[in-house]
Scaffold this motif. Structure first.
Motif, PDB file in Angstrom:
ATOM      1  N   GLU A  28      11.774  27.758  36.373  1.00 46.54           N
ATOM      2  CA  GLU A  28      11.985  28.252  37.838  1.00 46.54           C
ATOM      3  C   GLU A  28      13.199  27.898  38.581  1.00 46.54           C
ATOM      4  OE1 GLU A  28       8.878  28.477  40.928  1.00 46.54           O
ATOM      5  OE2 GLU A  28       7.416  28.684  39.254  1.00 46.54           O
ATOM      6  N   THR A  29      13.455  26.353  38.253  1.00 46.60           N
ATOM      7  CA  THR A  29      14.578  25.943  38.678  1.00 46.60           C
ATOM      8  C   THR A  29      15.937  26.500  38.286  1.00 46.60           C
ATOM      9  OG1 THR A  29      14.945  24.195  36.984  1.00 46.60           O
ATOM     10  CG2 THR A  29      13.208  23.747  38.775  1.00 46.60           C
ATOM     11  N   GLY A  33      19.213  31.894  42.792  1.00 53.07           N
ATOM     12  CA  GLY A  33      18.860  31.841  44.157  1.00 53.07           C
ATOM     13  C   GLY A  33      17.800  30.515  44.364  1.00 53.07           C
ATOM     14  N   GLU A  34      17.202  29.905  43.271  1.00 49.17           N
ATOM     15  CA  GLU A  34      16.287  28.779  43.394  1.00 49.17           C
ATOM     16  C   GLU A  34      16.909  27.522  43.258  1.00 49.17           C
ATOM     17  OE1 GLU A  34      13.309  28.676  43.841  1.00 49.17           O
ATOM     18  OE2 GLU A  34      12.688  30.701  43.344  1.00 49.17           O
ATOM     19  N   THR A  35      16.238  26.557  43.906  1.00 47.99           N
ATOM     20  CA  THR A  35      16.886  25.129  44.087  1.00 47.99           C
ATOM     21  C   THR A  35      15.650  24.266  43.363  1.00 47.99           C
ATOM     22  OG1 THR A  35      16.137  24.615  46.214  1.00 47.99           O
ATOM     23  CG2 THR A  35      18.313  25.722  46.008  1.00 47.99           C
ATOM     24  N   VAL A  36      16.075  23.257  42.731  1.00 48.26           N
ATOM     25  CA  VAL A  36      15.074  22.166  42.489  1.00 48.26           C
ATOM     26  C   VAL A  36      14.431  21.766  43.653  1.00 48.26           C
ATOM     27  CG1 VAL A  36      14.694  19.890  41.362  1.00 48.26           C
ATOM     28  CG2 VAL A  36      16.358  21.209  40.378  1.00 48.26           C
ATOM     29  N   CYS A  37      14.622  21.497  44.768  1.00 46.25           N
ATOM     30  CA  CYS A  37      13.920  21.049  46.030  1.00 46.25           C
ATOM     31  C   CYS A  37      12.850  22.100  46.322  1.00 46.25           C
ATOM     32  CB  CYS A  37      14.853  20.471  47.049  1.00 46.25           C
ATOM     33  SG  CYS A  37      15.873  19.092  46.502  1.00 46.25           S
ATOM     34  N   GLY A  38      13.384  23.520  46.369  1.00 40.63           N
ATOM     35  CA  GLY A  38      12.465  24.391  46.821  1.00 40.63           C
ATOM     36  C   GLY A  38      11.376  24.514  45.610  1.00 40.63           C
ATOM     37  N   VAL A  39      11.662  24.804  44.491  1.00 44.24           N
ATOM     38  CA  VAL A  39      10.567  24.642  43.674  1.00 44.24           C
ATOM     39  C   VAL A  39       9.409  23.480  43.569  1.00 44.24           C
ATOM     40  CG1 VAL A  39      10.130  24.730  41.302  1.00 44.24           C
ATOM     41  CG2 VAL A  39      11.877  25.920  41.713  1.00 44.24           C
ATOM     42  N   ALA A  40      10.295  22.234  43.845  1.00 43.49           N
ATOM     43  CA  ALA A  40       9.449  21.025  44.254  1.00 43.49           C
ATOM     44  C   ALA A  40       8.447  21.052  45.265  1.00 43.49           C
ATOM     45  CB  ALA A  40      10.428  19.758  44.251  1.00 43.49           C
ATOM     46  N   ARG A  41       8.993  21.670  46.375  1.00 48.73           N
ATOM     47  CA  ARG A  41       8.205  21.808  47.543  1.00 48.73           C
ATOM     48  C   ARG A  41       7.000  22.734  47.488  1.00 48.73           C
ATOM     49  NH1 ARG A  41      11.970  23.932  50.592  1.00 48.73           N
ATOM     50  NH2 ARG A  41      13.192  22.019  50.508  1.00 48.73           N
TER      51      ARG A  41
END
Length: 114
Positions: A28-29, A33-41
């Protein structure tokens, strides 16, 4: 004199992530358009843990019971080197005998020597 009272409400446990869950989150990361922080959240994971999993995945150390990947091998015959030496007695230690054969492994266009 001050007294502090602490109530234990429950046992905190660490979440155990399966290999498949780790792979899914790491994949997913890297989506556009994805970020590590967004996936983590979204998944309730610390971003540092996702960064660790990404590094482990790059190094092939993510873990799990995954079957090791098999890669095609090409065997290229090369002429054997001619060794001119005096015959070794049968009782000589293996380290003193001439070694025959070399194995070279080419990885992704580069050479690896470890």
């Amino acid at each position: 004199m001050w007294r502090m009272q602490v109530k234990v409400l429950g046992v905190e446990r660490r979440r155990r992530w399966s290999y498949d869950e780790k792979v899914r989150l790491v994949e997913e990361t890297v989506q556009a358009g994805e970020t590590v922080c967004g996936v983590a959240r979204r998944h309730g994971v610390a971003p540092s843990l996702l960064f660790t999993w990404r590094r482990q995945a790059r190094q092939g150390r993510l873990g799990g019971d995954a079957v090791p990947a098999l890669v095609p091998v090409e065997i290229t015959p090369t002429p054997a080197p001619v060794l001119i030496s005096t015959p070794q007695p049968a009782s000589s230690p293996p380290a003193q005998r001439a070694r025959a054969g070399i194995i070279e492994i080419e990885l992704g266009g580069g050479w690896c020597s470890r």
